[in-house]
Design an enzyme around this catalytic site. Structure first.
Site, PDB file in Angstrom:
ATOM      1  N   SER A 172       0.834  -1.189   0.000  1.00  7.62           N
ATOM      2  CA  SER A 172       0.000   0.000   0.000  1.00  7.62           C
ATOM      3  C   SER A 172       0.879   1.253   0.000  1.00  7.62           C
ATOM      4  CB  SER A 172      -0.964  -0.053   1.179  1.00  7.62           C
ATOM      5  OG  SER A 172      -1.996   0.893   1.045  1.00  7.62           O
ATOM      6  N   ASP A 275      -9.334  -5.398  -4.421  1.00  8.49           N
ATOM      7  CA  ASP A 275      -8.953  -4.005  -4.277  1.00  8.49           C
ATOM      8  C   ASP A 275      -9.927  -3.170  -5.099  1.00  8.49           C
ATOM      9  OD1 ASP A 275      -6.706  -3.232  -2.620  1.00  8.49           O
ATOM     10  OD2 ASP A 275      -5.470  -4.543  -3.848  1.00  8.49           O
ATOM     11  N   HIS A 308      -7.511  -5.889   0.098  1.00  7.19           N
ATOM     12  CA  HIS A 308      -6.368  -5.026   0.366  1.00  7.19           C
ATOM     13  C   HIS A 308      -5.615  -5.435   1.628  1.00  7.19           C
ATOM     14  CE1 HIS A 308      -4.283  -1.196  -0.378  1.00  7.19           C
ATOM     15  NE2 HIS A 308      -4.216  -1.076   0.943  1.00  7.19           N
TER      16      HIS A 308
END
Length: 341
Positions: A172, A275, A308
């Site tokens: 990320s 995602d 995620h």
């Protein structure tokens, strides 16, 4: 150009959909990873990650040989940071993974990375987890410098231990920090002298940038300008110009990276199938920009039945598909012959 104007043409790099007409609500929806998990309601997604990460890192710390090292200051005003090294007792020649956590530059820390080091250390990979100062105490430019310092420290330790080559990995926001720090490493050739003849680590006389043979970006954020008008930027306080300059998905940054990294760097751009569309498009666009900039070894991977957060938390399981692909990538590139550039 006013900071509040998110219609600047520079904000839309090649290969990206034009997001500049989106409302603040749509931007925040697209860039709120917890909103996109099919496994749990948004209010529980991050809590589940923290619970799993806390449990799994405790297991690793109970079962692995690990140690915390201070990171050397390069300037008197530098912050005090450390790095955790797992598999510290692994033999000479072992590959190294340097990992940088996510959390939108303002949440999580090195104690909430989960258990990814368990399966990797079991297969002979040293795992170095870097610390950085999150917002609001830390500014992003300083975070990049801290990751840069951490990589230098990991490289110096690898020389002393005679470990092999390195793969860096960021999740990320950590992906952005790794890539921007690598830009700085490209300026460091020769700044760290090789050890004296006969000293421990003398077989590994390579610059920090030459030591890094691979980069793994997991559910990365490569373009920061869409975040300027969202809640994410409240503690960061990035101007639009700063956000653009700190974006890996900026052709100038991408070309500079290619110019400074002389060897053939291998890159793996991974994203979860759950995602958000914007996160997935950023990964696709960055992979394409890397190829356009002259990087020949760019692989893309979509991890199925993931999101995620689970894309990282499930790396504690050695039977997990992404765990196995990550291990293959690290073993392949950390075993490459090291040479001075």
């Amino acid at each position: 150009m006013e900071c509040g104007d998110h219609r600047a043409p520079v904000d839309v790099p090649p290969f990206m959909e034009d997001w500049t007409a989106w409302s603040k609500e749509e931007l925040e929806h697209q860039y709120s990873p917890s909103q996109w998990s099919p496994h749990l309601p948004p209010s529980r997604v991050i809590a589940e990650y923290v619970t799993a990460a806390t449990r799994d890192i405790a297991t690793c710390r109970d079962t692995l040989t690990w140690r915390t090292y201070p990171v050397t200051k390069t300037d008197p005003d530098d912050t005090d940071i450390v790095m955790d090294v797992y598999g510290e007792d692994l033999p000479a020649g072992s590959g190294v993974l340097v990992y940088v956590h996510g959390g939108y530059w303002q949440e999580l820390n090195k104690d909430l990375v989960g258990g990814l080091m368990g399966p990797l250390c079991a297969r002979g990979v040293v795992v170095v987890v870097l610390q950085y100062t999150t917002a609001p105490q830390g500014r992003m430019t300083d975070m990049v410098k801290e990751i840069h310092r951490g990589v230098l420290e990991a490289h110096a330790l690898a020389q002393r231990k005679n470990w092999g080559a390195c793969v860096t990995m960021g999740w990320s926001a950590g992906a952005q920090l790794v890539l921007q720090a690598l830009l700085q490493l490209g300026e460091d050739k020769g700044l760290i002298p090789p050890p004296a003849s006969g000293a421990a680590g003398s077989e590994c006389q390579v610059s920090p940038v030459s030591w890094i043979r691979g980069v793994v970006a997991v559910s990365g954020i490569f373009l920061l300008t869409p975040l300027v008008e969202t809640y994410v930027n409240e503690p960061l306080k990035l101007s639009r110009t700063e956000a653009w300059q700190l974006s890996p998905l900026n052709m100038d940054n991408c070309r500079s990276l290619r110019a400074r990294v002389k060897h053939q760097l291998h890159l793996l751009i991974a994203v979860a199938d759950n995602d958000s569309p914007s996160f997935r498009q950023q990964s696709q666009a960055y992979a394409q920009m890397l190829r356009t900039s002259g990087f020949f070894f760019v692989a893309e991977l979509t991890v199925q039945s993931s999101d995620h957060f689970r894309i990282i938390s499930q790396l504690s399981d050695p039977s997990n598909y992404f765990s196995q692909e990550l291990l293959k990538f690290i073993q392949l590139h950390s075993n490459e012959q090291l040479s001075t550039d």
